[in-house]
Design an enzyme around this catalytic site. Structure first.
Site, short mmCIF file in Angstrom:
data_model
loop_
_atom_site.label_atom_id
_atom_site.label_comp_id
_atom_site.label_asym_id
_atom_site.label_seq_id
_atom_site.Cartn_x
_atom_site.Cartn_y
_atom_site.Cartn_z
N ASP A 258 0.90 -1.32 0.00
CA ASP A 258 0.05 -0.20 -0.11
C ASP A 258 1.05 1.28 -0.03
O ASP A 258 2.16 1.17 0.50
CB ASP A 258 -0.84 0.04 1.17
CG ASP A 258 -1.83 -0.83 1.11
OD1 ASP A 258 -2.08 -1.64 0.17
OD2 ASP A 258 -2.53 -1.23 2.33
N ASP B 196 0.89 3.96 1.74
CA ASP B 196 0.94 4.50 3.23
C ASP B 196 1.94 4.22 3.91
O ASP B 196 2.91 3.47 3.67
CB ASP B 196 -0.51 4.14 3.97
CG ASP B 196 -0.70 2.64 4.29
OD1 ASP B 196 0.24 1.99 3.91
OD2 ASP B 196 -1.83 2.18 4.55
N ASP C 37 2.26 2.23 6.64
CA ASP C 37 2.37 0.84 6.96
C ASP C 37 3.07 0.24 5.73
O ASP C 37 3.83 -0.84 5.82
CB ASP C 37 1.04 -0.06 7.50
CG ASP C 37 0.83 0.34 8.94
OD1 ASP C 37 1.58 0.69 9.61
OD2 ASP C 37 -0.37 0.22 9.26
#
Length: 653
Positions: free
Chosen positions: A514, A516, A518
């Protein structure tokens, strides 16, 4: 530039310039001369020019080098060396400066009496830089008290070498602008240049190297700049690499000597990590595949430490046999040798083959290390105890590995249950996507081309291998799945950590996470695994990072995907030129799972439209420093890094 030692009494003139061949093929086949026409080849142009200045420093005639990135993306390199000779070249009938700048492999480094060793051992000469530049100006501050200049375009002189003034200093200034019609990019990366210059400063103690970027202003309003100067040389280099690790012994060990006419320098230290990091150089060039100098170092280290351990009786109570790689766990070492005529072999021609260098390094290291161990019994005991722990962990890793292999045999194919494999069996055209999360994995499985694309969903964050012993790797389910899916294995009779890729099933391994925080962390954890334990896959060009879009912008039926923040700004300006952003529907993708299979295929997996980044290692030393600092135990260096780079961070809210 500054006045240095008396250079006028040195016989460095046109007679020292040897001509080997012409420039005809350079512009037709540039990759043959600078490696490629991408990022590496583009920056190699800078290395060629800087190497000439470093040669002067190695010969003892240069103390300061200045590299400037100009606003038009040209580069200027200035040194205070002796200055390229400008007198007439007897054979060529023209100025030696013009010969150096226009004839391939013409230079003082081919004359053993001028340069005993040369930093540009892979170098093809500054003439190649000239041939691949639309503009180049050479300025020489000559030993006869005059300033000389000559300008060129794509390697062709615009006029003769001419005097343009008087001077009381010596040196050379080269300003060049790479030909945009040759290269795939036209913008120099500050960090790439800074990394190499920092490395050169460590390898050449006492040489001041300045870097100025006229394209960007610093916090003080002045042009961005750094100065690289190392008085401690390799000792400081080791400290720099180990900044993110906990030390085992308080101070690095330094070894220096000259054997068989080969100058040898080694800096090493032990830390509490579980990986070995040996970085080697020949004439300032990173030999990423090692070679005879590394073999000599390892033989000396193993033999000397084992002899000390046997003599001290520390190993008497151990039932486990100690192997060579046990002596290198938690070791950080830098090996630098100077070789007059280096011979290279290996896949990337960066493996030293000179047999006499092995003995030179082995003798130097053995003598110095033996004295150190005798004079520092406390540190010696700590190193040997670390070796014993490494041996115990290696035996545990062997049992864990054998257990995994037995399970694979008992379960038939041995492939992970979550793996959606491809039908293609040829690794050269097969791709494995390591996908964050079951949701995105599901979309990827539906959207992929089943013929040649395999999908392995990963659950959560894998083990941080930077802080784990190798047997822990075999206990981690996600890492076991990655290794099993790839078809690779670890361990030989000589080296428990050796990577075996004979049964590698994919030549494209794509990390897809992803966009983001994380996702970035998971990507870094996976890259740490590859860098520490499967670096060969990176060096062969098999590892990639997928680039999913950050935004989908819609205006009516017009849909546009944006992969960067700059893309978003451009598309918004294009679709809403009057600044009416409320007329647009802007979707920010935070997770791969937000895209349906068709969107994921179109944006991220279709070879016709995807935009993947190939992972490469520009500098093994800098990569090691970053991984140990970002993923290791020591917090202060990581905090400093975050504070320094906070302005580049993107925060997801």
């Amino acid at each position: 530039m500054s006045k240095g030692k008396d250079k006028n009494n040195q016989d460095y003139s046109a007679g020292n310039i040897t001509v080997l061949e012409g420039l005809e093929a350079v512009r037709k086949r540039p990759a043959m001369y600078i490696g490629d026409i991408g990022v590496k080849g583009f920056h190699h142009m800078v290395w060629e020019v800087v190497d000439n200045s470093i040669d002067e420093a190695m010969a003892g005639y240069c103390t300061t080098i200045k590299v400037e990135i100009n606003e038009d993306n040209s580069v200027t390199v200035t040194d205070d060396g002796r200055g390229i000779p400008v007198d007439m070249h007897e054979k060529e009938g023209k100025s030696a400066l013009e010969v150096v700048m226009t004839v391939l492999h013409a230079g003082g480094k081919f004359d053993k009496d001028t340069y005993k060793v040369s930093g540009g051992l892979h170098g093809v000469g500054i003439s190649v830089v000239n041939a691949l530049s639309t503009e180049l100006k050479a300025t020489v501050y000559s030993r006869d008290g005059k300033i000389y200049e000559q300008e060129y375009s794509i390697g062709i002189p615009k006029g003769p070498v001419k005097p343009v003034g008087e001077t009381d200093i010596t040196g050379t200034k080269i300003q060049f602008k790479p030909d945009a019609s040759i290269f795939l990019l036209n913008e120099f990366k500050y960090d790439t240049i800074a990394t190499r210059l920092r490395e050169l400063a460590f390898l050449n103690a006492g040489v001041r190297i300045e870097l100025v970027d006229h394209r960007e202003k610093g916090d003080d309003g002045e042009d961005k700049q750094e100065v690289f100067l190392s008085e401690g040389g390799l000792l400081e280099f080791v400290e720099y690499l180990d900044a993110g690790r906990e030390k085992l012994i308080p101070n690095p060990i330094y070894m220096e000597g000259e054997k068989n006419g080969v100058p040898v320098q080694v800096g090493l230290n032990y830390n509490t990590s579980y990986t070995e990091n040996v970085v080697s150089y020949v004439n300032n060039i990173n030999t990423i595949e090692g070679g005879t100098h590394v073999s000599g170092f390892r033989r000396a280290l193993t033999r000397t430490l084992k002899a000390y351990a046997d003599k001290s009786g520390i190993l008497d109570k151990q039932k486990i046999e100690v192997a060579g790689d046990d002596f290198r766990e938690g070791l950080t070492a830098i090996i630098s040798v100077k070789v007059a005529e280096p011979q290279f072999e290996g896949q990337t021609k960066t493996k030293l083959g000179n047999s006499d260098v092995m003995g030179a390094v082995e003798t130097c290291v053995s003598e110095t290390l033996q004295n150190y161990l005798e004079e520092n019994p406390r540190e010696a005991k700590m190193i040997v105890q670390k070796v014993i722990l490494a041996a115990q962990a290696r035996h545990a890793a062997r049992k864990a590995r054998e257990m995994v292999q037995r399970k694979n045999v008992m379960s038939g194919s041995g492939l992970p249950g979550k793996l959606a494999d491809c039908s293609e069996k040829d690794p050269a055209i097969s791709e494995l996507y390591l996908v964050e999360g079951d949701s995105a994995g599901g979309s990827a499985k539906q959207g992929r081309n089943r013929k040649y694309q395999a999908i392995l969903p990963l659950k959560g964050k894998i083990l941080n291998v930077e802080k784990a012993q190798i047997h822990k790797i075999y206990d981690n389910e996600e890492i076991k799945n990655i290794l099993t899916a790839l078809g690779v294995s670890f361990g030989t009779e000589d080296d428990e950590k050796a990577l075996n890729i004979a049964k590698l099933r994919y030549h494209k391994i794509v990390i897809m996470t992803d966009a983001d925080i994380d996702g970035s962390h998971i990507r870094t954890l996976i890259l740490t695994l590859f860098f520490r334990y499967m670096r060969e896959l990176i060096e062969r060009g098999y590892v990639y990072i997928a680039q999913p879009p950050l935004y989908l912008i819609k205006k009516g039926k017009n849909e546009r995907y944006c992969f960067t923040e700059n893309d978003r700004v451009k598309v918004v300006q294009e679709l809403a030129p009057e600044g009416k952003e409320d007329s647009l529907h802007i979707q920010r993708y935070k997770g791969l799972g937000e895209m349906n299979p068709e969107q994921l295929w179109t944006t991220t997996m279709d070879p016709e439209t995807r935009n993947m980044k190939q992972v490469s290692v520009e500098s093994a030393a800098e990569a090691d420093h970053l991984f140990s600092m970002l993923m290791g135990d020591e917090v202060p260096p990581r905090r400093d890094f975050i504070e320094k780079n906070a302005k580049y961070a993107k925060i997801d809210i």
